[in-house]
Design an enzyme around this catalytic site. Structure first.
Site, PDB file in Angstrom:
ATOM      1  N   VAL A 283       1.188  -0.826  -0.127  1.00  0.00           N
ATOM      2  CA  VAL A 283       0.078   0.154  -0.170  1.00  0.00           C
ATOM      3  C   VAL A 283       0.867   0.775   0.087  1.00  0.00           C
ATOM      4  CG1 VAL A 283      -1.959   1.100   1.237  1.00  0.00           C
ATOM      5  CG2 VAL A 283      -1.667  -0.975   0.668  1.00  0.00           C
ATOM      6  N   GLU A 410      14.532  -3.693  -4.807  1.00  0.00           N
ATOM      7  CA  GLU A 410      15.493  -4.315  -5.548  1.00  0.00           C
ATOM      8  C   GLU A 410      15.308  -5.693  -6.194  1.00  0.00           C
ATOM      9  OE1 GLU A 410      19.070  -4.977  -3.841  1.00  0.00           O
ATOM     10  OE2 GLU A 410      19.996  -2.839  -3.581  1.00  0.00           O
ATOM     11  N   GLU A 533       5.315  -1.373 -10.618  1.00  0.00           N
ATOM     12  CA  GLU A 533       6.636  -0.814  -9.472  1.00  0.00           C
ATOM     13  C   GLU A 533       7.831  -0.420  -9.811  1.00  0.00           C
ATOM     14  OE1 GLU A 533       7.916  -3.283  -7.252  1.00  0.00           O
ATOM     15  OE2 GLU A 533       6.153  -4.717  -7.321  1.00  0.00           O
TER      16      GLU A 533
HETATM   17  C1  FAD Z   1      -2.601  -2.315 -12.710  1.00  0.00           C
HETATM   18  C2  FAD Z   1      -2.020  -1.857 -11.269  1.00  0.00           C
HETATM   19  C3  FAD Z   1      -1.606  -2.136 -10.097  1.00  0.00           C
HETATM   20  C4  FAD Z   1      -0.724  -1.339  -9.042  1.00  0.00           C
HETATM   21  N1  FAD Z   1      -0.879  -2.407  -8.292  1.00  0.00           N
HETATM   22  C5  FAD Z   1      -0.068  -1.200  -6.862  1.00  0.00           C
HETATM   23  C6  FAD Z   1      -0.057  -1.345  -5.622  1.00  0.00           C
HETATM   24  O1  FAD Z   1      -0.195  -2.994  -5.381  1.00  0.00           O
HETATM   25  N2  FAD Z   1       0.650  -1.073  -4.707  1.00  0.00           N
HETATM   26  C7  FAD Z   1       0.661   0.510  -4.906  1.00  0.00           C
HETATM   27  O2  FAD Z   1       0.820   0.979  -4.116  1.00  0.00           O
HETATM   28  N3  FAD Z   1       1.026   1.030  -6.177  1.00  0.00           N
HETATM   29  C8  FAD Z   1       0.447  -0.262  -7.125  1.00  0.00           C
HETATM   30  N4  FAD Z   1       0.096   0.220  -8.490  1.00  0.00           N
HETATM   31  C9  FAD Z   1       0.674   2.159  -8.958  1.00  0.00           C
HETATM   32  C10 FAD Z   1       1.987   2.275  -9.972  1.00  0.00           C
HETATM   33  O3  FAD Z   1       2.716   1.989  -8.712  1.00  0.00           O
HETATM   34  C11 FAD Z   1       1.759   3.766 -10.139  1.00  0.00           C
HETATM   35  O4  FAD Z   1       0.983   3.526 -11.371  1.00  0.00           O
HETATM   36  C12 FAD Z   1       2.860   3.759 -10.470  1.00  0.00           C
HETATM   37  O5  FAD Z   1       3.661   4.036  -9.025  1.00  0.00           O
HETATM   38  C13 FAD Z   1       3.440   5.256 -11.282  1.00  0.00           C
HETATM   39  O6  FAD Z   1       3.042   5.968 -10.494  1.00  0.00           O
HETATM   40  P1  FAD Z   1       1.338   7.154 -11.491  1.00  0.00           P
HETATM   41  O7  FAD Z   1       0.132   6.414 -11.986  1.00  0.00           O
HETATM   42  O8  FAD Z   1       1.101   7.980 -10.431  1.00  0.00           O
HETATM   43  O9  FAD Z   1       1.889   8.043 -12.494  1.00  0.00           O
HETATM   44  P2  FAD Z   1       3.320   9.183 -12.234  1.00  0.00           P
HETATM   45  O10 FAD Z   1       3.903   8.891 -11.346  1.00  0.00           O
HETATM   46  O11 FAD Z   1       1.856  10.528 -12.394  1.00  0.00           O
HETATM   47  O12 FAD Z   1       3.741   9.325 -13.917  1.00  0.00           O
HETATM   48  C14 FAD Z   1       3.045   9.565 -14.954  1.00  0.00           C
HETATM   49  C15 FAD Z   1       4.078   9.415 -16.498  1.00  0.00           C
HETATM   50  O13 FAD Z   1       4.774  10.665 -15.660  1.00  0.00           O
HETATM   51  C16 FAD Z   1       6.183   9.794 -15.992  1.00  0.00           C
HETATM   52  N5  FAD Z   1       6.552  10.327 -14.805  1.00  0.00           N
HETATM   53  C17 FAD Z   1       6.759  10.227 -13.551  1.00  0.00           C
HETATM   54  N6  FAD Z   1       7.515  11.503 -12.745  1.00  0.00           N
HETATM   55  C18 FAD Z   1       8.390  11.438 -13.935  1.00  0.00           C
HETATM   56  C19 FAD Z   1      10.050  11.904 -13.923  1.00  0.00           C
HETATM   57  N7  FAD Z   1      10.636  13.053 -13.281  1.00  0.00           N
HETATM   58  N8  FAD Z   1      10.755  12.096 -15.032  1.00  0.00           N
HETATM   59  C20 FAD Z   1      10.668  11.489 -16.332  1.00  0.00           C
HETATM   60  N9  FAD Z   1       8.878  11.425 -16.240  1.00  0.00           N
HETATM   61  C21 FAD Z   1       8.505  10.605 -15.376  1.00  0.00           C
HETATM   62  C22 FAD Z   1       5.835   8.738 -15.179  1.00  0.00           C
HETATM   63  O14 FAD Z   1       6.849   7.725 -15.583  1.00  0.00           O
HETATM   64  C23 FAD Z   1       4.428   8.531 -15.742  1.00  0.00           C
HETATM   65  O15 FAD Z   1       4.654   7.358 -17.195  1.00  0.00           O
HETATM   66  C24 FAD Z   1      -0.528   0.020  -9.087  1.00  0.00           C
HETATM   67  C25 FAD Z   1      -0.887   0.072 -11.085  1.00  0.00           C
HETATM   68  C26 FAD Z   1      -1.243  -0.300 -11.287  1.00  0.00           C
HETATM   69  C27 FAD Z   1      -2.077   0.517 -12.816  1.00  0.00           C
END
Ligand code: FAD
Length: 554
Positions: A283, A410, A533
């Site tokens: 989470v 990791e 991840e």
């Molecule tokens: C099916 C699914 C299952 C998931 N399961 C879990 C879970 O069990 N637990 C949990 O905690 N999370 C979970 N997640 C969340 C996942 O880890 C996040 O979606 C991921 O970390 C990206 O965060 P965000 O969606 O807020 O995108 P954002 O951080 O808003 O990013 C959007 C886009 O902008 C890009 N971006 C952001 N910052 C930068 C930067 N500094 N430089 C260049 N590009 C950048 C990103 O690479 C991405 O392409 C899940 C997501 C999905 C879709």
């Protein structure tokens, strides 16, 4: 099959000579990365890490590609059964990736990076001048080589996958059989029904030790390494991504607790996690905070009785309803808005049901309908003074959560890379089977060079990404820091899974777009691997910065 006949002379290249050339090309690639690293280190300003992302990420991608080739050579040189097929994989892999490094590497579908973008024009000229590199550029990935490789495939040959270790090979065999019998025949039905992975299957996987692969036997685990975990995850994901992903949360929780927990926390949680009777959920993500986890806002404060109370919102939480333990990243020090104010709580919860997914007081959730990656379901969660036992603070010291989590990433990223390899194989399997089965213009699809080319590259890239993943696992198993290697494996694995799935759909033609066909599931499953991840852009940032600080493979 005239294209196959024309290719026969390619097969005359002595495999041992291809291997020798690859060894020399790897030395040239190492010099290239070293020179590119130096060029970037001179211009990169750590105070402004995003000032020239294209250069930093381009360098990272180049280093990933070079390392994948180095590991492909490692695989070939270790393979007991190195023959003509393996030599073709080697020459096509080197030929294609060397051309990409020099001419334009795909960081995504529409972003290509060239050596000039990361200050490596001179280094690229030196690389291109190397005699063995020139040989691969001229003779590596030709039409005839690809056609001959596909001819081998149509005759039932598959690239050597033995790890030279009886135990590891037996683990693969065991999980391949289990997946073929218990998962593959049912996966598409479960996906179409948007059903949870059956409890009975979770029980069977628990009995096989899937959830405790890396957990110490003293706590009921198998005490095996990341390489074993990779093989299991790869084989399960080859049946269904969800099956290979069940263990991800156990891996995260297991490593967090084993690495940072108190003795009492280890004794309380690890045996249940290892047996699969305790299903954890991770989470971390919040509605406005994803990649920038250090800024998250969900609060936890300690009451007079020592218990913790969580308030805030989380989202994208996989398997949240049917889990028993949450590893929650929370802000315990509101005065510190950065990573120093974060802690991990081990929060026990009741397992939900379909009619009552979140029975506990202080927590509620709603399902997020998704494209693929079904079987566990994703939820948006709200916490309203949700209570966690006073001894639930991981490691019993606040403020270490971010560091604890980053170390855990990791293993989790290596596991995710292995899941990507399983998905890539599944897409390859389905694409090849369809190309052999379907006829157009009076021929099998596989006889058309554009179809065969897709199959050849899908195979070669899967082996490249697989070997990079095993390398990351071996690095971690050797007790070394492996954040860069893990990021490399996940970055390439996710791209390959997606490109194989896309190629697989194309080979299926209209049927690839029909929900009825499995490749449609594989396409939607593959897409997520580049997002969670650590999204691809974040991996490239981690790799680039890590390499410029002197880390990573040399
Ligand atoms: C099916 C699914 C299952 C998931 N399961 C879990 C879970 O069990 N637990 C949990 O905690 N999370 C979970 N997640 C969340 C996942 O880890 C996040 O979606 C991921 O970390 C990206 O965060 P965000 O969606 O807020 O995108 P954002 O951080 O808003 O990013 C959007 C886009 O902008 C890009 N971006 C952001 N910052 C930068 C930067 N500094 N430089 C260049 N590009 C950048 C990103 O690479 C991405 O392409 C899940 C997501 C999905 C879709």
């Amino acid at each position: 099959m005239e294209n196959f006949e024309a290719a026969e002379e390619v097969g005359l290249e002595d495999p041992a000579s291809v291997l020798m050339k690859a060894e020399r090309a790897v030395a040239a690639l190492r010099r290239f990365v070293s020179a590119a690293r130096e060029a970037n280190a001179n211009t990169f300003d750590p105070a402004q890490p995003n000032a020239d992302q294209r250069a930093l990420h381009g360098f990272a991608w180049a280093a990933v590609t070079c390392e994948a080739l180095a590991q492909l050579y490692g695989w070939a040189s270790r393979s007991d059964a190195f023959g003509e097929g393996e030599a073709l994989v080697l020459r096509i892999g080197f030929g294609e990736y060397l051309h990409q490094i020099l001419g334009g590497l795909p960081m995504s579908q529409n972003e290509f990076v060239r050596p000039g973008d990361y200050g490596a024009k001179r280094a690229a000229a030196d690389l291109a001048a190397d005699l063995t590199v020139r040989w691969f550029l001229g003779h590596g990935n030709g039409t005839a080589a690809r056609a001959l490789l596909v001819k081998h495939l149509t005759q039932g040959w598959r690239p050597c996958e033995s790890l030279g270790d009886e135990v590891l090979d037996a683990i693969r065999e065991q999980f391949r059989r289990f997946t073929a019998e218990r998962i593959a025949p049912f996966a598409h039905g479960w996906h179409l029904d948007d059903a949870l992975i059956p409890d009975s299957l979770i029980g069977e996987m628990g009995a096989l030790g899937v959830f405790g692969i890396c957990i110490d036997p003293a706590y009921g685990g198998l005490g095996l390494g990341r390489l074993s975990m990779c093989i299991v995850s790869e084989e399960l994901s080859r049946g269904w991504l969800a099956a290979g992903s069940l263990g991800t949360r156990s891996e995260i929780a297991g490593e967090l607790i084993a690495g940072a927990g108190t003795e009492a926390q280890k004794a309380q949680w690890l045996p249940g996690i290892a047996s699969g009777t305790v299903l954890p959920t991770a989470v971390f993500t919040e509605p406005d905070i994803g990649s920038d986890l250090a800024s998250l806002r969900t609060r936890a404060a300690q009451g007079d009785d020592g218990s913790w109370h969580i308030n805030g919102a989380k989202t994208w939480i996989t398997h949240a309803a049917r889990s028993d333990l949450m590893t929650v990243l929370v802000r315990t020090d509101p005065a510190d808005p950065g990573h120093g104010g974060l802690s991990v709580l081990l929060a026990a919860k009741s397992r939900g049901t379909v009619s009552n997914p979140f029975p506990d007081e202080g927590i509620d959730g709603s399902e997020i309908p998704v494209l693929g990656y079904r079987g566990m379901k994703e939820y948006a969660l709200s916490f309203d003074s949700f209570s966690v036992a006073g001894d639930g603070l991981l490691g019993a010291t606040a403020g270490n959560g971010f560091r604890q989590l980053m170390r855990t990433f990791e293993g989790a990223r290596i596991q995710t890379a292995a899941r990507a390899i399983g998905v890539a194989w599944k897409a390859f399997d389905l694409g090849l089977a369809y190309a052999l089965d379907r006829h157009q213009f009076g021929k099998q699809l596989v006889e058309f060079p554009r179809v065969a080319d897709k199959i050849a590259l899908a195979l070669v890239e899967t082996v490249l990404a697989r070997e990079l993943t095993y390398f990351a696992a071996r690095t971690k198993d050797a007790g070394q820091r492996s954040d860069i290697e893990a990021g490399m494996a996940k970055l390439l694995g996710a791209r390959v899974a997606w490109s194989n799935a896309d190629a697989g759909v194309q080979i299926h033609g209209g049927n690839g777009y029909a929900l009825e066909f499995e490749i449609s599931r594989v396409l939607s499953d593959a897409r997520v691997l580049n997002i969670f991840e650590g999204a691809a852009e974040i991996q490239a940032q981690v790799i680039g910065r890590g390499l410029l600080s002197g880390g990573g493979p040399s």
